[in-house]
Design an enzyme around this catalytic site. Structure first.
Site, PDB file in Angstrom:
ATOM      1  N   TRP A 100       0.836  -1.210   0.000  1.00 44.21           N
ATOM      2  CA  TRP A 100       0.000   0.000   0.000  1.00 44.21           C
ATOM      3  C   TRP A 100       0.862   1.247   0.000  1.00 44.21           C
ATOM      4  CZ3 TRP A 100      -4.280  -1.297  -1.926  1.00 44.21           C
ATOM      5  CH2 TRP A 100      -4.940  -2.469  -1.558  1.00 44.21           C
ATOM      6  N   ASP A 167      -1.809   6.673   6.271  1.00 43.81           N
ATOM      7  CA  ASP A 167      -2.847   5.752   5.812  1.00 43.81           C
ATOM      8  C   ASP A 167      -3.132   4.797   6.980  1.00 43.81           C
ATOM      9  OD1 ASP A 167      -4.348   3.704   4.707  1.00 43.81           O
ATOM     10  OD2 ASP A 167      -2.937   3.226   3.093  1.00 43.81           O
ATOM     11  N   LYS A 191     -12.254  -1.859   6.562  1.00 49.81           N
ATOM     12  CA  LYS A 191     -11.433  -2.729   7.406  1.00 49.81           C
ATOM     13  C   LYS A 191     -11.889  -2.672   8.867  1.00 49.81           C
ATOM     14  CE  LYS A 191      -8.702  -3.480   3.818  1.00 49.81           C
ATOM     15  NZ  LYS A 191      -7.726  -2.510   3.338  1.00 49.81           N
TER      16      LYS A 191
HETATM   17  C1  LIG Z   1      -7.095  -2.022   2.041  1.00 54.95           C
HETATM   18  C2  LIG Z   1      -6.064  -0.972   2.144  1.00 54.95           C
HETATM   19  C3  LIG Z   1      -5.938   0.045   1.187  1.00 54.95           C
HETATM   20  C4  LIG Z   1      -6.811   0.115  -0.055  1.00 54.95           C
HETATM   21  O1  LIG Z   1      -8.068   0.518   0.291  1.00 54.95           O
HETATM   22  P1  LIG Z   1      -9.197   0.779  -0.820  1.00 54.95           P
HETATM   23  O2  LIG Z   1     -10.285   1.371   0.014  1.00 54.95           O
HETATM   24  O3  LIG Z   1      -9.534  -0.541  -1.421  1.00 54.95           O
HETATM   25  O4  LIG Z   1      -8.654   1.732  -1.816  1.00 54.95           O
HETATM   26  C5  LIG Z   1      -4.978   1.005   1.370  1.00 54.95           C
HETATM   27  N1  LIG Z   1      -4.170   0.984   2.441  1.00 54.95           N
HETATM   28  C6  LIG Z   1      -4.251   0.020   3.378  1.00 54.95           C
HETATM   29  C7  LIG Z   1      -3.327   0.054   4.548  1.00 54.95           C
HETATM   30  C8  LIG Z   1      -5.204  -0.986   3.261  1.00 54.95           C
HETATM   31  O5  LIG Z   1      -5.292  -1.940   4.194  1.00 54.95           O
END
Ligand SMILES: *Cc1c(COP(=O)(O)O)cnc(C)c1O
Length: 354
Positions: A100, A167, A191
């Site tokens: 990511w 993030d 998540k």
């Molecule tokens: C799942 C995830 C993403 C991607 O998320 P989307 O909503 O599918 O764009 C980005 N960063 C992390 C740390 C993730 O776990």
């Protein structure tokens, strides 16, 4: 049979949230209308949005500290782009701790020069680099708090002399941090916060307005703030279910309370990984995530037996990501200690059989 849902995302939500959410689909707060068929500009929905923003700030202890909360679309992946669009004028620096982060770096490169401050790519991202100091001559520093795929998590955030972007898609609302250290936090809802469709962005307003480029409306944080996340139709259902999840968390004592439970779950899980000779953990011990535990079977001959035992016990979603292999147990806020214990029992039963 009770299914123990260890899915990495979209992932488990509290039962009471699912129940309330499903009621809202037929009759939203006894209005006689479905939440899905009312205007996003109705008072009923504006109340939802306002309460969602307030509750997020309250949980993170960020009320009255200059932060705005947005609920946008496009997932965390769109934030890779949007954050750079709005904040990268010349140069940004990134900590690369997994796929990511890698993707965030790729998007940022469209807007300026990107400096990879440290990376654990050399060992398939099984640890968090710590030996670095954040330069002062960059527009911001970007990191990923929890690496969903590899099962590592930043435990200590260094003090950051430039704006700090994080993030937090897979560990938001899971542990106590000093959130005032961060200038921009973003997370896809699916998540640890709600269903797919909404992305939460928590932003300190004073970092905006510093780039010279023109920013398209849908990419523009300032515009989204001015329009209260209503420049276009927001993802109403996902925002509502996220609100229900945040209220569930608040009622159980907030982040402090869930952090204790998450710690216990992680101890139970990793103790089994470490003590059971059939398994080995993937991530380096001090960097292990309390959200996603990655591990594998040492003797893959046992794979078929283990997986049929998992199935028998109602355990779902523990297959590892293709870039790591093995297994991944995602233990988000809504996953109970009981589910972790069930998984651990199967692992120890495999040991007694082998
Ligand atoms: C799942 C995830 C993403 C991607 O998320 P989307 O909503 O599918 O764009 C980005 N960063 C992390 C740390 C993730 O776990």
């Amino acid at each position: 049979m009770k299914i123990h849902n260890f899915s990495a995302g979209p992932s488990i939500l509290p039962q009471e949230v699912l129940l309330k959410a499903s009621e809202s689909v037929m009759d939203f707060n006894e209005s006689g209308l479905s939440l899905l068929e009312i205007s996003h500009r109705s008072k009923a929905f504006i109340d939802v949005l306002d309460e969602a923003k307030e509750t997020a700030l309250e949980l993170l202890n960020l009320k009255n500290k200059g932060y705005e909360v947005l609920f946008l679309q496009g997932g965390a992946s769109n934030q890779f782009l949007m954050s750079a669009y709005n904040l990268l004028e010349t140069k940004a620096t990134f900590l690369n701790t997994g796929s990511w982060s890698d993707k965030a770096i790729k998007e940022a490169k469209l807007f300026g020069s990107v400096h990879e401050l440290a990376s654990s790519k050399d060992s398939n991202f099984n640890y968090i680099p710590k030996n670095y100091s954040i330069p002062t001559d960059c527009d911001y520093f970007h990191c990923t708090s929890n690496n969903t795929i590899f099962g590592t998590q930043i435990k200590n955030f260094k003090s950051c002399p430039i704006p700090l972007i994080c993030d937090m898609s897979s560990d938001i609302f899971s542990r106590v941090l000093d959130f005032t250290k961060f200038d921009l936090i973003y997370a896809g809802a699916q998540k640890n916060m709600g269903p797919a469709g909404a992305t939460i962005v928590i932003i300190k307003e004073d970092i905006l307005g510093k780039v010279t480029r023109e920013i398209p409306s849908m990419m523009n944080y300032k515009l989204m703030i001015d329009k209260g996340s209503m420049f276009n139709t927001p993802p109403v259902f996902s925002i509502y279910v996220s609100l229900l999840t945040m209220k569930w968390l608040k009622n159980m004592g907030g982040i402090k309370a869930i952090e204790e439970i998450n710690k216990t779950k992680a101890i139970v899980m990793y103790s089994e990984v470490d003590l059971n000779p059939l398994f080995k953990g993937f991530a380096s011990i001090e960097d292990r995530s309390s959200m996603n535990a990655t591990f594998s079977l040492i003797n893959t001959d046992l794979k078929v037996t283990f997986e049929s035992m998992l199935k028998e016990a109602g355990i779902d979603g523990v297959n590892g990501h293709r870039s790591v292999g093995g297994y991944r147990a995602s233990m988000y806020n809504a996953l109970s200690l009981d589910s972790v214990k069930t998984l651990v029992e199967v692992m120890s039963e495999l040991e007694s059989k082998a």
